[in-house]
Design a protein around this motif. Structure first.
Motif, mmCIF file in Angstrom:
data_model
loop_
_atom_site.group_PDB
_atom_site.id
_atom_site.type_symbol
_atom_site.label_atom_id
_atom_site.label_comp_id
_atom_site.label_asym_id
_atom_site.label_seq_id
_atom_site.Cartn_x
_atom_site.Cartn_y
_atom_site.Cartn_z
ATOM 1 N N LYS A 151 12.938 -5.267 19.980
ATOM 2 C CA LYS A 151 12.904 -6.728 19.857
ATOM 3 C C LYS A 151 11.931 -7.145 18.775
ATOM 4 O O LYS A 151 11.183 -6.340 18.240
ATOM 5 C CB LYS A 151 12.548 -7.376 21.191
ATOM 6 N N LYS A 152 11.935 -8.437 18.527
ATOM 7 C CA LYS A 152 11.139 -8.992 17.448
ATOM 8 C C LYS A 152 9.643 -8.708 17.604
ATOM 9 O O LYS A 152 8.931 -8.536 16.635
ATOM 10 C CB LYS A 152 11.372 -10.512 17.398
ATOM 11 N N SER A 153 9.172 -8.667 18.852
ATOM 12 C CA SER A 153 7.744 -8.513 19.099
ATOM 13 C C SER A 153 7.251 -7.088 18.881
ATOM 14 O O SER A 153 6.065 -6.830 18.908
ATOM 15 C CB SER A 153 7.412 -8.943 20.536
ATOM 16 N N ASP A 154 8.202 -6.146 18.712
ATOM 17 C CA ASP A 154 7.783 -4.763 18.469
ATOM 18 C C ASP A 154 6.996 -4.669 17.159
ATOM 19 O O ASP A 154 7.198 -5.449 16.237
ATOM 20 C CB ASP A 154 8.992 -3.835 18.367
ATOM 21 N N ILE A 155 6.114 -3.689 17.104
ATOM 22 C CA ILE A 155 5.343 -3.489 15.871
ATOM 23 C C ILE A 155 6.275 -2.887 14.824
ATOM 24 O O ILE A 155 6.920 -1.878 15.048
ATOM 25 C CB ILE A 155 4.166 -2.530 16.130
ATOM 26 N N ARG A 156 6.334 -3.547 13.674
ATOM 27 C CA ARG A 156 7.211 -3.094 12.609
ATOM 28 C C ARG A 156 6.431 -2.806 11.356
ATOM 29 O O ARG A 156 5.230 -3.027 11.291
ATOM 30 C CB ARG A 156 8.293 -4.136 12.325
ATOM 31 N N LEU A 157 7.141 -2.342 10.347
ATOM 32 C CA LEU A 157 6.498 -2.072 9.056
ATOM 33 C C LEU A 157 5.842 -3.330 8.488
ATOM 34 O O LEU A 157 6.437 -4.391 8.538
ATOM 35 C CB LEU A 157 7.545 -1.577 8.057
ATOM 36 N N LYS A 213 0.834 -1.207 0.000
ATOM 37 C CA LYS A 213 0.000 0.000 0.000
ATOM 38 C C LYS A 213 0.865 1.252 0.000
ATOM 39 O O LYS A 213 0.634 2.171 -0.802
ATOM 40 C CB LYS A 213 -0.911 -0.014 1.231
ATOM 41 N N TRP A 214 1.870 1.285 0.874
ATOM 42 C CA TRP A 214 2.746 2.450 0.947
ATOM 43 C C TRP A 214 3.577 2.612 -0.324
ATOM 44 O O TRP A 214 3.779 3.735 -0.811
ATOM 45 C CB TRP A 214 3.656 2.360 2.169
ATOM 46 N N ILE A 252 1.352 4.045 -3.015
ATOM 47 C CA ILE A 252 1.078 5.464 -2.774
ATOM 48 C C ILE A 252 2.259 6.327 -3.217
ATOM 49 O O ILE A 252 2.098 7.329 -3.936
ATOM 50 C CB ILE A 252 0.762 5.711 -1.277
ATOM 51 N N VAL A 253 3.467 5.931 -2.793
ATOM 52 C CA VAL A 253 4.671 6.704 -3.135
ATOM 53 C C VAL A 253 4.898 6.732 -4.637
ATOM 54 O O VAL A 253 5.135 7.799 -5.237
ATOM 55 C CB VAL A 253 5.907 6.124 -2.412
ATOM 56 N N LEU A 254 4.812 5.574 -5.282
ATOM 57 C CA LEU A 254 5.076 5.499 -6.718
ATOM 58 C C LEU A 254 3.981 6.197 -7.528
ATOM 59 O O LEU A 254 4.260 6.789 -8.572
ATOM 60 C CB LEU A 254 5.212 4.037 -7.148
ATOM 61 N N THR A 255 2.751 6.161 -7.038
ATOM 62 C CA THR A 255 1.662 6.869 -7.720
ATOM 63 C C THR A 255 1.898 8.378 -7.687
ATOM 64 O O THR A 255 1.682 9.079 -8.686
ATOM 65 C CB THR A 255 0.307 6.544 -7.061
ATOM 66 N N ILE A 256 2.348 8.887 -6.553
ATOM 67 C CA ILE A 256 2.661 10.318 -6.433
ATOM 68 C C ILE A 256 3.750 10.711 -7.427
ATOM 69 O O ILE A 256 3.673 11.751 -8.090
ATOM 70 C CB ILE A 256 3.097 10.650 -4.995
ATOM 71 N N ILE A 257 4.765 9.848 -7.568
ATOM 72 C CA ILE A 257 5.868 10.154 -8.491
ATOM 73 C C ILE A 257 5.390 10.102 -9.937
ATOM 74 O O ILE A 257 5.744 10.959 -10.755
ATOM 75 C CB ILE A 257 7.039 9.183 -8.257
#
Length: 402
Positions: free
Chosen positions: A396-402, A71-72, A75-80
């Protein structure tokens, strides 16, 4: 049925050799970071390595991008793409071929670093990546000192082969106004680019949230090499890193029951003191005198980073910018975004910088500072910096990531 069976065999084969693939992927990323100034034609070695990494990830069934990331990226490539179309129709100076080449580069960089991030995260390879980057940086530092030794011995030692694919002119390694003071640049085209690379390595070593410990002697070597570049901006960012690390509130809180940390800080200060005393004459010329020139407005490099980089902003195309890839070489990434891609992209980069400060304020501040040191959002190092920040920003691994 036979096709399904062949696919399963291929997947099983690659899974059996996943350790080989992880070594190859990490090695390619380390080399792409180091060889960004080596050129063949219009492409750098990093561009070719990114292409190779993409193909290897696809063929080995390790190319993975999560739905949220798609999704991100879209969005970025569409803007470009919209920016390219806008400039094509309203900007007579816009060159479509240049715009499409820029779009291709950004797409390749963004897709590859996203998949690489997922690979490292999925297999918990943060520590292995850090060690590999440190070994690569160690080799780069040693090569840099070897080349300086070769120069000081009037070329009695061979060194030209290190610069076969990049600059060889004396301006790129002689300190301004001096005929016998050589600045270390190692495999890079300029000392400041080496400093950019090493400050990133120093920053992720000190600011990573995985508690990956680094040898103090290696950190001192990084500091010594950065100082030996005589790059004012690199040394300034190095000092910023050390201040953020050793004089932050959280550092003092964590040191309550760790006397060894005090020892490391004292050892570092003693080593820096000895180094400053030994090189005080050089420091006078390269730092103190140059600071005086900057304050007096005589230093062109500082003014280029802070002021002149903004001169290519076209007020007639403030919304759409000049078009991707249409701004001449400048030092400031924020100015690049505003002049090339317009107000929306510039504000997007500012918000992204704020987000990085939020998830890891030390790495976020480093990102902002580095964007004033070295321009170039159409080059691999900018995207490698981003992926390293995301890899090492979390606890750590359990953190919310991208």
């Amino acid at each position: 049925m036979q096709q399904l069976s062949m696919k399963k065999k291929w997947v099983d084969f690659n899974y059996a050799f996943y350790q080989v693939w992880e070594n190859v992927f990490i090695m390619i990323m380390c080399l792409a970071f180091v060889l960004s100034d080596w050129m063949i034609g219009i492409f750098s070695f990093s561009d070719y390595l990114f292409g190779a990494l993409f193909l290897m990830m696809v063929l080995s069934n390790n190319f993975k991008i999560r739905p949220k990331q798609y999704k991100w990226l879209i969005i970025v490539l569409t803007i470009i793409v919209f920016n390219i179309l806008q400039n094509y129709f309203i900007n007579d100076a816009f060159i479509l071929k240049t715009g499409l080449a820029g779009l291709f580069k950004i797409t390749t960089y963004a897709v590859v670093i996203t998949s690489f991030y997922n690979f490292i995260d999925r297999h918990s390879l943060e520590e292995k990546l850090m060690k590999s980057m440190n070994i690569t940086a160690l080799i780069v530092c040693l090569i840099g000192f070897y080349i300086s030794l070769a120069l000081y011995t009037n070329g009695n030692l061979p060194y030209e082969f290190f610069w076969h694919f990049t600059r060889t002119d004396s301006i790129s390694y002689l300190f301004e106004g001096s005929e016998n003071l050589y600045r270390i640049r190692s495999l890079f085209s300029e000392p400041s680019y080496l400093g950019y690379y090493l400050t990133i390595i120093l920053g992720v070593n000190l600011f990573n949230k995985q508690n990956i410990k680094t040898n103090i002697l290696f950190l001192l070597l990084l500091i010594l090499t950065i100082i030996s570049t005589f790059s004012y901006s690199s040394i300034g960012i190095m000092m910023l890193i050390l201040v953020l690390q050793f004089f932050s509130v959280e550092t003092f809180k964590n040191m309550k029951h760790k006397k060894l940390d005090y020892f490391y800080i004292v050892l570092t200060l003693i080593a820096l003191g000895i180094l400053i005393f030994i090189t005080k004459d050089i420091i006078q010329v390269t730092l103190i005198d140059r600071t005086s020139d900057i304050l007096a407005g005589k230093d062109s490099s500082a003014s280029a980073r802070l002021l002149e980089s903004w001169q290519y902003i076209n007020t007639n195309h403030l919304i759409s910018g000049n078009g991707i890839g249409h701004t001449p070489d400048i030092w400031n990434v924020y100015a690049y975004f505003l002049s090339d891609l317009g107000v929306a992209a510039f504000l997007g980069l500012v918000l992204f910088s704020g987000y990085l400060v939020k998830i890891n304020y030390k790495l976020g501040i480093l990102f902002i500072a580095l964007n004033f040191q070295k321009g170039g959002y159409l080059a691999a190092p900018f995207y490698i910096l981003i992926v390293l920040i995301f890899i090492f920003a979390y606890k750590k691994k359990s953190d919310i990531r991208l």
